[in-house]
Scaffold this motif. Structure first.
Motif, PDB file in Angstrom:
ATOM      1  N   ASP A 127       0.821  -1.217   0.000  1.00  0.00           N
ATOM      2  CA  ASP A 127       0.000   0.000   0.000  1.00  0.00           C
ATOM      3  C   ASP A 127       0.853   1.264   0.000  1.00  0.00           C
ATOM      4  OD1 ASP A 127      -2.242  -1.558   0.073  1.00  0.00           O
ATOM      5  OD2 ASP A 127      -2.286  -1.635   2.269  1.00  0.00           O
ATOM      6  N   TYR A 128       2.145   1.120   0.213  1.00  0.00           N
ATOM      7  CA  TYR A 128       3.016   2.302   0.297  1.00  0.00           C
ATOM      8  C   TYR A 128       3.997   2.404  -0.866  1.00  0.00           C
ATOM      9  CZ  TYR A 128       0.814   2.871   4.731  1.00  0.00           C
ATOM     10  OH  TYR A 128      -0.146   3.052   5.682  1.00  0.00           O
ATOM     11  N   LEU A 129       3.827   1.561  -1.875  1.00  0.00           N
ATOM     12  CA  LEU A 129       4.734   1.627  -3.023  1.00  0.00           C
ATOM     13  C   LEU A 129       4.391   2.835  -3.881  1.00  0.00           C
ATOM     14  CD1 LEU A 129       4.938  -2.054  -4.362  1.00  0.00           C
ATOM     15  CD2 LEU A 129       6.350  -0.915  -2.629  1.00  0.00           C
ATOM     16  N   ASN A 130       5.401   3.581  -4.297  1.00  0.00           N
ATOM     17  CA  ASN A 130       5.118   4.651  -5.252  1.00  0.00           C
ATOM     18  C   ASN A 130       4.960   4.035  -6.646  1.00  0.00           C
ATOM     19  OD1 ASN A 130       7.734   4.132  -5.985  1.00  0.00           O
ATOM     20  ND2 ASN A 130       8.567   5.926  -4.921  1.00  0.00           N
ATOM     21  N   GLU A 131       4.603   4.871  -7.603  1.00  0.00           N
ATOM     22  CA  GLU A 131       4.228   4.333  -8.917  1.00  0.00           C
ATOM     23  C   GLU A 131       5.384   3.574  -9.573  1.00  0.00           C
ATOM     24  OE1 GLU A 131       2.143   7.309 -11.176  1.00  0.00           O
ATOM     25  OE2 GLU A 131       2.343   6.035 -12.968  1.00  0.00           O
ATOM     26  N   GLU A 132       6.558   4.139  -9.450  1.00  0.00           N
ATOM     27  CA  GLU A 132       7.728   3.510 -10.062  1.00  0.00           C
ATOM     28  C   GLU A 132       7.975   2.115  -9.470  1.00  0.00           C
ATOM     29  OE1 GLU A 132      10.837   6.483  -9.950  1.00  0.00           O
ATOM     30  OE2 GLU A 132      12.209   4.940 -10.709  1.00  0.00           O
ATOM     31  N   SER A 133       7.875   2.035  -8.154  1.00  0.00           N
ATOM     32  CA  SER A 133       8.113   0.750  -7.482  1.00  0.00           C
ATOM     33  C   SER A 133       7.025  -0.256  -7.852  1.00  0.00           C
ATOM     34  CB  SER A 133       8.134   0.934  -5.964  1.00  0.00           C
ATOM     35  OG  SER A 133       9.121   1.840  -5.593  1.00  0.00           O
ATOM     36  N   ARG A 134       5.788   0.262  -7.966  1.00  0.00           N
ATOM     37  CA  ARG A 134       4.679  -0.632  -8.322  1.00  0.00           C
ATOM     38  C   ARG A 134       4.881  -1.186  -9.736  1.00  0.00           C
ATOM     39  NH1 ARG A 134       0.096   2.565  -7.852  1.00  0.00           N
ATOM     40  NH2 ARG A 134       0.840   3.097  -5.780  1.00  0.00           N
ATOM     41  N   ASP A 135       5.292  -0.309 -10.662  1.00  0.00           N
ATOM     42  CA  ASP A 135       5.554  -0.738 -12.053  1.00  0.00           C
ATOM     43  C   ASP A 135       6.621  -1.823 -12.092  1.00  0.00           C
ATOM     44  OD1 ASP A 135       3.824   0.950 -13.102  1.00  0.00           O
ATOM     45  OD2 ASP A 135       5.284   2.343 -14.015  1.00  0.00           O
ATOM     46  N   ARG A 136       7.644  -1.566 -11.317  1.00  0.00           N
ATOM     47  CA  ARG A 136       8.770  -2.496 -11.286  1.00  0.00           C
ATOM     48  C   ARG A 136       8.314  -3.868 -10.786  1.00  0.00           C
ATOM     49  NH1 ARG A 136      12.764  -4.731  -9.520  1.00  0.00           N
ATOM     50  NH2 ARG A 136      14.761  -4.353 -10.533  1.00  0.00           N
TER      51      ARG A 136
ATOM     52  N   GLU B 207       5.372  -5.088 -10.909  1.00  0.00           N
ATOM     53  CA  GLU B 207       4.532  -5.731 -11.925  1.00  0.00           C
ATOM     54  C   GLU B 207       5.376  -6.391 -13.011  1.00  0.00           C
ATOM     55  OE1 GLU B 207       1.615  -2.820 -13.120  1.00  0.00           O
ATOM     56  OE2 GLU B 207       0.620  -3.035 -11.153  1.00  0.00           O
ATOM     57  N   LYS B 208       6.475  -5.744 -13.359  1.00  0.00           N
ATOM     58  CA  LYS B 208       7.361  -6.314 -14.396  1.00  0.00           C
ATOM     59  C   LYS B 208       7.986  -7.636 -13.911  1.00  0.00           C
ATOM     60  CE  LYS B 208       8.461  -2.432 -17.321  1.00  0.00           C
ATOM     61  NZ  LYS B 208       8.498  -1.103 -16.645  1.00  0.00           N
ATOM     62  N   VAL B 209       8.359  -7.670 -12.632  1.00  0.00           N
ATOM     63  CA  VAL B 209       8.919  -8.934 -12.101  1.00  0.00           C
ATOM     64  C   VAL B 209       7.880 -10.044 -12.260  1.00  0.00           C
ATOM     65  CG1 VAL B 209       9.743 -10.112 -10.016  1.00  0.00           C
ATOM     66  CG2 VAL B 209      10.417  -7.734 -10.431  1.00  0.00           C
ATOM     67  N   GLN B 210       6.639  -9.703 -11.917  1.00  0.00           N
ATOM     68  CA  GLN B 210       5.574 -10.710 -12.021  1.00  0.00           C
ATOM     69  C   GLN B 210       5.350 -11.138 -13.462  1.00  0.00           C
ATOM     70  OE1 GLN B 210       2.057  -9.587  -9.551  1.00  0.00           O
ATOM     71  NE2 GLN B 210       3.440  -8.028  -8.766  1.00  0.00           N
ATOM     72  N   GLU B 211       5.450 -10.155 -14.372  1.00  0.00           N
ATOM     73  CA  GLU B 211       5.254 -10.467 -15.791  1.00  0.00           C
ATOM     74  C   GLU B 211       6.306 -11.487 -16.254  1.00  0.00           C
ATOM     75  OE1 GLU B 211       4.906  -6.792 -17.984  1.00  0.00           O
ATOM     76  OE2 GLU B 211       5.276  -7.894 -19.857  1.00  0.00           O
ATOM     77  N   PHE B 212       7.554 -11.263 -15.851  1.00  0.00           N
ATOM     78  CA  PHE B 212       8.611 -12.206 -16.251  1.00  0.00           C
ATOM     79  C   PHE B 212       8.401 -13.578 -15.613  1.00  0.00           C
ATOM     80  CE2 PHE B 212      11.033  -8.387 -17.535  1.00  0.00           C
ATOM     81  CZ  PHE B 212      11.339  -8.789 -18.824  1.00  0.00           C
ATOM     82  N   LEU B 213       7.941 -13.580 -14.372  1.00  0.00           N
ATOM     83  CA  LEU B 213       7.677 -14.874 -13.722  1.00  0.00           C
ATOM     84  C   LEU B 213       6.565 -15.614 -14.464  1.00  0.00           C
ATOM     85  CD1 LEU B 213       7.906 -13.944  -9.928  1.00  0.00           C
ATOM     86  CD2 LEU B 213       9.462 -15.423 -11.213  1.00  0.00           C
ATOM     87  N   ASP B 214       5.546 -14.858 -14.902  1.00  0.00           N
ATOM     88  CA  ASP B 214       4.453 -15.474 -15.658  1.00  0.00           C
ATOM     89  C   ASP B 214       4.986 -16.065 -16.965  1.00  0.00           C
ATOM     90  OD1 ASP B 214       2.684 -14.744 -13.700  1.00  0.00           O
ATOM     91  OD2 ASP B 214       2.052 -12.885 -14.681  1.00  0.00           O
ATOM     92  N   ILE B 215       5.844 -15.294 -17.640  1.00  0.00           N
ATOM     93  CA  ILE B 215       6.411 -15.784 -18.905  1.00  0.00           C
ATOM     94  C   ILE B 215       7.187 -17.083 -18.659  1.00  0.00           C
ATOM     95  CG2 ILE B 215       8.136 -15.286 -20.713  1.00  0.00           C
ATOM     96  CD1 ILE B 215       7.345 -12.282 -20.365  1.00  0.00           C
ATOM     97  N   MET B 216       7.893 -17.118 -17.528  1.00  0.00           N
ATOM     98  CA  MET B 216       8.703 -18.310 -17.221  1.00  0.00           C
ATOM     99  C   MET B 216       7.852 -19.428 -16.604  1.00  0.00           C
ATOM    100  SD  MET B 216      11.999 -16.541 -15.522  1.00  0.00           S
ATOM    101  CE  MET B 216      13.193 -15.629 -16.461  1.00  0.00           C
ATOM    102  N   GLN B 217       6.587 -19.173 -16.449  1.00  0.00           N
ATOM    103  CA  GLN B 217       5.638 -20.131 -15.862  1.00  0.00           C
ATOM    104  C   GLN B 217       6.050 -20.570 -14.452  1.00  0.00           C
ATOM    105  OE1 GLN B 217       5.552 -22.918 -19.164  1.00  0.00           O
ATOM    106  NE2 GLN B 217       3.607 -22.056 -19.806  1.00  0.00           N
ATOM    107  N   ILE B 218       6.461 -19.577 -13.676  1.00  0.00           N
ATOM    108  CA  ILE B 218       6.791 -19.833 -12.267  1.00  0.00           C
ATOM    109  C   ILE B 218       5.595 -19.394 -11.423  1.00  0.00           C
ATOM    110  CG2 ILE B 218       8.356 -19.218 -10.361  1.00  0.00           C
ATOM    111  CD1 ILE B 218       9.857 -20.697 -12.569  1.00  0.00           C
ATOM    112  N   ASP B 219       5.020 -20.332 -10.676  1.00  0.00           N
ATOM    113  CA  ASP B 219       3.892 -19.983  -9.797  1.00  0.00           C
ATOM    114  C   ASP B 219       4.382 -19.216  -8.576  1.00  0.00           C
ATOM    115  OD1 ASP B 219       2.053 -21.224 -11.357  1.00  0.00           O
ATOM    116  OD2 ASP B 219       2.227 -23.148 -10.310  1.00  0.00           O
TER     117      ASP B 219
END
Ligand code: HAM
Length: 457
Positions: A225-234, A236-248
């Protein structure tokens, strides 16, 4: 009788084989990910951990093995591997290496003066991996994927990745303030350590072992709840890569980690194995973009992970994973008199050099007891070296399972065993070219096979 120290282990027998197997899998995995092995000292200047891991962490305040050496230096046995790697990275100017980022791994003993219990030791072994010099969320995902793949390669099925983000410095500071505000009115109900932590490092209250069940603690504000926009974007990108790699993974805002150097991504991986108990966190890590600079190196974004080998071995045993561990030997050589014993010494040497697992008698037992020993060692074959056979240049060799026995010329014993034990290899061997590149039929000595298989037959 002198006993081993509390929280330390003697690893031997099957357990030692499991540990060695884990090490082999780690080395093979790290080769695939192109990380290079790195060794740093087990003891370092105390200051490294105070400045690196954090003055107010349990690891430094309560659990550190500090001593003064004979030269009056303040020394600490390393409680973890990251600070030493970062010290070495700076000292050896690895940031100047044209090959960037620096991707390294280590596997060694660490020391934490903890209250010993199952899965919580004073001497522990950690495998860890670090990427130094990349701020790309792709590298966060690579570290997590390597950790997950390690557990999968070792046969663990039920694992859970808990993922969170602490955000950048500004987000962390905003969160810190919110925690102080939140805890202040209730802090009297918390343990003494937490009362001290409130101003110094309120994040540590969240992983307090004493106040874990306190409802106030459970309902504390969450980092996300305290992440600024830049940190939140970042994040999300980590999650996107994990999704691509099919890591649950699961987002778990309670993961804050017990060391101070983290920002942005933090994660812990749990083993969901029955019987594991509360210390079921197999490994953890995250991003530490400030640490190199804090230890007087250039600004260098980094991310890493470590796992305890002891906990990993325990999870493997509890999940009853069948590991490809060699628990038998190829041949046991039996003998009675001195001449036969000397031949056993000669033959064991020859066969071991040819790649077979060979054992023999060393305690003067009779033949019956030697056969028992061969059974205990799960010998595939036994061979009684009696003088009469040896004079005829032959041996009786028995398949210890089928009890079938053959009489073999000593000249072809290696080929006989090769065919019986490594059937696949023996076939390849017969098909034309030897593993060393020579043709069968051609005399050669380079590979230990000596000469052609067909010719021998
Ligand atoms: P850590 O969470 O303190 O992280 O330790 C990592 C793992 O080491 C734990 O998950 C656990 O498996 C094992 N471990 C820790 N303490 C003990 C203990 N007393 N007994 C048995 N096993 C233990 C770190 O050490 C960070 N350096 C990880 C890291 C690397 N972060 C970035 N890069």
């Amino acid at each position: 009788m002198i006993q081993r120290q509390k929280g330390c282990h003697d690893i031997y027998g099957r357990e030692a084989k499991v540990w060695k197997y884990i090490d082999q899998v780690i080395d093979a995995l790290m080769e695939k990910y192109n990380y290079t092995y790195m060794r740093t000292p087990i003891f370092e200047a105390t200051e490294l951990f105070h400045r690196g891991v954090g003055e107010t962490t349990d690891i430094v305040t309560k659990e550190s093995y500090d001593f003064e050496d004979k030269g009056g230096r303040k020394i600490t046995l390393r409680p973890e591997g990251t600070a030493g790697i970062v010290r070495a990275y700076i000292e050896n100017k690895m940031y100047g290496d044209p090959n960037q980022p620096v991707k390294v791994y280590y596997n060694g003993t660490m020391y934490r003066y903890e209250r010993p219990q199952s899965g919580r030791d004073r001497e522990l072994t950690q495998f860890g991996m670090e990427i130094l010099g990349s701020d790309d969320p792709f590298s966060d995902a690579e570290i997590i994927s390597a950790a997950v793949n390690l557990y999968k390669m070792l046969g663990l099925k039920e694992i859970k990745v808990n993922l969170n983000s602490l955000g950048d410095n500004a987000s962390r500071e905003a969160y810190r303030k919110a925690l102080v505000e939140y805890f202040k009115p209730h802090i009297k109900d918390f343990c003494e350590d937490c009362q001290e932590r409130l101003e110094k490092n309120p994040l540590r209250i969240l992983d307090c072992k004493v106040d874990q069940e306190n409802e106030i603690l459970k309902n504390a504000p969450k980092t996300l709840d305290y992440l600024n926009e830049e940190s939140r974007d970042r994040f999300e990108k980590v999650q996107e890569f994990l999704d691509i790699m099919q890591i649950d993974y699961s987002i778990n805002p309670n993961i804050v980690r017990g060391l101070d150097y983290y920002n942005h991504t933090v994660f812990e991986i749990e083993a969901k194995v029955e019987g594991f108990g509360s210390n079921n966190v197999l490994g953890g890590g995250g991003r530490y973009n400030g640490l190199v600079n804090q230890l007087d190196g250039p600004e260098t974004p980094c991310v890493g992970f470590a796992t305890g080998i002891g906990r990993l071995a325990m999870a493997i045993e509890l999940e009853q994973v069948k590991l490809p561990i060699v628990e038998d030997i190829d041949l046991f050589l039996l003998y009675v008199n001195d001449d036969e014993k000397k031949y056993a010494a000669y033959l064991a040497q020859e066969l071991r050099l040819a790649g077979f697992i060979v054992d023999t008698e060393y305690t003067g037992r009779g033949l019956k007891a030697q056969f028992k020993q061969a059974d205990r060692l799960n010998a595939k074959f036994t061979c009684v070296l009696n003088s009469e056979d040896l004079n005829n240049n032959e041996v009786h060799i028995k398949n210890n399972q089928t009890k079938e026995e053959d009489i073999i010329s000593l000249d072809v014993l290696i080929y006989y065993l090769d065919e019986k034990i490594n059937a696949g290899m023996a076939e390849d061997f017969m098909e034309g070219e030897c593993e060393c590149g020579h043709h069968h039929g051609e005399e050669h000595e380079c590979c230990g096979h000596g000469h052609c298989h067909h010719e021998e037959e």
